[in-house]
Write a protein that holds these residues in place. Structure first.
Motif, PDB file in Angstrom:
ATOM      1  N   ILE A 109       0.910  -1.310   0.218  1.00 26.33           N
ATOM      2  CA  ILE A 109       0.046  -0.078  -0.083  1.00 26.33           C
ATOM      3  C   ILE A 109       0.869   1.137  -0.097  1.00 26.33           C
ATOM      4  CG2 ILE A 109      -0.308  -0.097   2.620  1.00 26.33           C
ATOM      5  CD1 ILE A 109      -3.079   1.074   2.003  1.00 26.33           C
ATOM      6  N   ALA A 110       0.538   2.179  -0.867  1.00 30.72           N
ATOM      7  CA  ALA A 110       1.169   3.360  -1.047  1.00 30.72           C
ATOM      8  C   ALA A 110       0.448   4.652  -1.011  1.00 30.72           C
ATOM      9  CB  ALA A 110       2.022   3.401  -2.327  1.00 30.72           C
ATOM     10  N   SER A 111       0.316   5.168   0.147  1.00 29.41           N
ATOM     11  CA  SER A 111      -0.610   6.051   0.458  1.00 29.41           C
ATOM     12  C   SER A 111      -0.221   7.528   0.879  1.00 29.41           C
ATOM     13  CB  SER A 111      -1.712   5.612   1.405  1.00 29.41           C
ATOM     14  OG  SER A 111      -2.690   6.450   1.684  1.00 29.41           O
ATOM     15  N   SER A 112      -0.778   8.616   0.497  1.00 30.96           N
ATOM     16  CA  SER A 112      -0.135   9.803   0.975  1.00 30.96           C
ATOM     17  C   SER A 112      -1.095  10.255   2.236  1.00 30.96           C
ATOM     18  CB  SER A 112      -0.683  10.914   0.037  1.00 30.96           C
ATOM     19  OG  SER A 112      -0.001  10.866  -1.103  1.00 30.96           O
ATOM     20  N   THR A 113      -1.794   9.447   2.661  1.00 28.16           N
ATOM     21  CA  THR A 113      -2.320   9.499   3.930  1.00 28.16           C
ATOM     22  C   THR A 113      -1.610   9.318   5.054  1.00 28.16           C
ATOM     23  OG1 THR A 113      -4.400   8.940   2.985  1.00 28.16           O
ATOM     24  CG2 THR A 113      -4.513   8.640   5.414  1.00 28.16           C
ATOM     25  N   GLN A 114      -1.627   9.933   6.403  1.00 25.21           N
ATOM     26  CA  GLN A 114      -0.859   9.891   7.410  1.00 25.21           C
ATOM     27  C   GLN A 114      -1.218   8.292   7.941  1.00 25.21           C
ATOM     28  OE1 GLN A 114      -1.843  13.249   9.716  1.00 25.21           O
ATOM     29  NE2 GLN A 114       0.465  14.068   9.324  1.00 25.21           N
ATOM     30  N   GLU A 115      -0.026   7.718   8.637  1.00 21.26           N
ATOM     31  CA  GLU A 115      -0.261   6.162   9.051  1.00 21.26           C
ATOM     32  C   GLU A 115      -1.202   6.027   9.867  1.00 21.26           C
ATOM     33  OE1 GLU A 115       2.298   2.479  10.978  1.00 21.26           O
ATOM     34  OE2 GLU A 115       3.323   4.766  10.702  1.00 21.26           O
ATOM     35  N   SER A 116      -1.530   6.728  10.874  1.00 19.80           N
ATOM     36  CA  SER A 116      -2.520   6.510  11.958  1.00 19.80           C
ATOM     37  C   SER A 116      -3.824   6.547  11.283  1.00 19.80           C
ATOM     38  CB  SER A 116      -2.472   7.613  13.118  1.00 19.80           C
ATOM     39  OG  SER A 116      -2.400   8.931  12.560  1.00 19.80           O
ATOM     40  N   ASP A 130      -3.947  -7.212   4.946  1.00 19.58           N
ATOM     41  CA  ASP A 130      -3.557  -7.694   3.628  1.00 19.58           C
ATOM     42  C   ASP A 130      -2.392  -7.342   2.858  1.00 19.58           C
ATOM     43  OD1 ASP A 130      -6.028  -8.893   3.565  1.00 19.58           O
ATOM     44  OD2 ASP A 130      -7.088  -6.986   2.988  1.00 19.58           O
ATOM     45  N   PHE A 131      -1.350  -6.485   3.440  1.00 22.22           N
ATOM     46  CA  PHE A 131      -0.200  -5.910   2.944  1.00 22.22           C
ATOM     47  C   PHE A 131       0.933  -6.343   3.355  1.00 22.22           C
ATOM     48  CE2 PHE A 131      -3.872  -3.347   2.331  1.00 22.22           C
ATOM     49  CZ  PHE A 131      -4.000  -2.957   0.916  1.00 22.22           C
ATOM     50  N   ASP A 132       2.017  -6.675   2.369  1.00 20.28           N
ATOM     51  CA  ASP A 132       3.333  -6.967   2.900  1.00 20.28           C
ATOM     52  C   ASP A 132       4.304  -5.901   3.194  1.00 20.28           C
ATOM     53  OD1 ASP A 132       3.303 -10.162   2.467  1.00 20.28           O
ATOM     54  OD2 ASP A 132       2.608  -9.326   0.188  1.00 20.28           O
TER      55      ASP A 132
END
Length: 219
Positions: A109-116, A130-132
């Motif tokens: 997953i590659a998202s601009s959203t902050q992790e929390s 679901d992501f490695d």
């Protein structure tokens, strides 16, 4: 096309039907606060990170304090909706992730959203395991459309560019992936990019379900 061993996903608007909700509640907030905004222009913010959004909105509203009060108002609208109706998941998202896992294909997953925030949303949606590889907006100096997020995915996954296939819904996301030298499939969400022929996409589809045959051929 080189056989793909890593499939990379954006989150908002691609796996989760959140961009539509964000725009809905930004629009409502602007109306409630009697702020006149060109929403067609505002939609160009789709896919950018929090820092850039804060800068743009601060310029619009006049101060950081006004931005945070305005954002908090929109957040209350958003979470009230999620509490009542749940978090909508994009068509085919769970199915394609399940198929890839069964075939032993690495996912990221590659998202601009902050992790929390991203992890909270994924947990609500049932996608948290679901992501490695996971890279979020606060993991890098510059978010999309800069390629930093995708460079970090490559570093963590130990994959080369040719082995990767990216799913994106926004122009900012596509620009980031292309700048990192990656093949990109566009999935339509809030913005129609079908006339943007210069993007040289690996595919363009209305849903992840529609894109599955192309992914299958690439594995």
């Amino acid at each position: 096309m080189t056989k793909k061993t890593l499939i990379i996903f954006d989150m908002d608007g691609l796996l989760l039907d959140t961009e539509r909700l964000y725009l809905k509640f930004w629009r409502q907030s602007f109306q409630d606060w009697a702020i006149d905004v060109d929403m067609d222009e505002f939609e160009k913010n789709v896919g950018i990170g929090f820092a850039e959004l804060k800068e743009r909105m601060t310029n619009l509203l006049g101060s950081e304090e006004a931005f945070f009060r305005f954002k908090d108002y929109r957040e209350k609208l958003f979470w009230a909706y999620v509490d009542e109706y749940g978090l909508p998941i994009k068509t085919g998202a769970k199915e394609i992730l399940s198929e890839l896992k069964q075939r032993g294909i690495m996912t990221a997953i590659a998202s601009s959203t902050q992790e929390s925030r991203a992890k909270k949303l994924m947990e609500i949606a049932g996608l948290q395991h679901d992501f490695d590889v996971e890279v979020f907006g606060d993991h890098v100096e510059k978010t999309k459309p800069a390629p930093d997020i995708y460079h970090q995915v490559l570093d963590l996954s130990k994959k080369n560019k040719a082995e990767c296939l990216v799913f994106e819904d926004s122009l900012n996301g596509i620009m980031a992936a292309k700048a990192a030298g990656l093949d990109v499939i566009w999935i339509k969400d809030t913005i129609d990019l079908s006339e943007e022929k210069h993007l040289n996409l690996a595919g363009a589809y209305d849903s992840l379900s529609d894109a599955w045959p192309t992914v299958l051929q690439a594995l």
